[in-house]
Design a protein around this motif. Sequence first.
Motif: not given
Length: 317
Positions: A37-43, A81-95, A100-107
Amino acid sequence: MEKMDLIKRNVQEIVTEEELTKLLETKEHPSAYTGYEPSGKIHMGHVLTVNKLLDLQKAGFEITVLLADVHAYLNQKGTMEEVRKTADYNKECFLALGLDPEKTNFVYGSDFQLSPEYMLNVLKLTQATSLNRAKRSMDEVGRKMEDPKVSQMVYPIMQAVDIALLGVDVAVGGIDQRKIHMLAREGLPGLGFKAPLCIHTPILLGLDGTKMSSSNENYISVDDDEAALKKKFKKAFCPAEDIENNPVLELFKYHISPRYDEMVFERPEKFGGDLVCKSYAELEKVFADGSLHPMDLKNGAAKYLNEILEPVRAVLG
């Protein structure tokens, strides 16, 4: 490490180990997913499942990360809209944490959860699931469950259908996801899908000794800087010689010792000089017998977590 050791490292439960052995024998590159679930703070509680995805990636698994924007909306976490923006931030955190950006499928959930096929399967599973079962499965993950919304009863049904339509072999999550995963294992075969194998990680303690949560303000965020880490550890719950339910020791067990061959605790000569531990078991022993003071343990945790999070902060700017 051996493949099975990597898969089982720091895991609380595998449902079932027999199915896992069979999967590894029959498939060279099995697939696994975790939904966030997109979260404003990845802990560091989130990072526990990321660590497991990293282990699985090293063990040859194909990894999917579901950025569950629709789930977050249903669980009252903000507008779409808010949660989609947070999801984009979370993706950056996970990478930045090493996936591996080449081997991880983000959906994104909204990319497939609004299709007719998806919704029909959700409706079919609602017909086979009692209201009590749906509510019970949400008890540990839902917000404001004393007065739940109908959307929160649909939430676990959707999570089960996610597993089916993503086509993964393994669902990875914290042990708080267990009831939802069991609902999926029991309900999906009736819809013509396979029952997923489940890997559950422990729930990380917050710095106050309760469950780590962004709403409890007891967490370490991946974007905490060195000063913030030192301040948080100074106040952290860490009773001397107590190795049970000690949040600072847990950070060493789950996050620090898997990344370091040895852990050095820097101390003045008058307090015994530097202390070196070559494993988590050794660290637990010297803390339990009083050889290592809680403040030295806290200082060590702040030092190592700062090193671990430095590349994450660099990517996030």
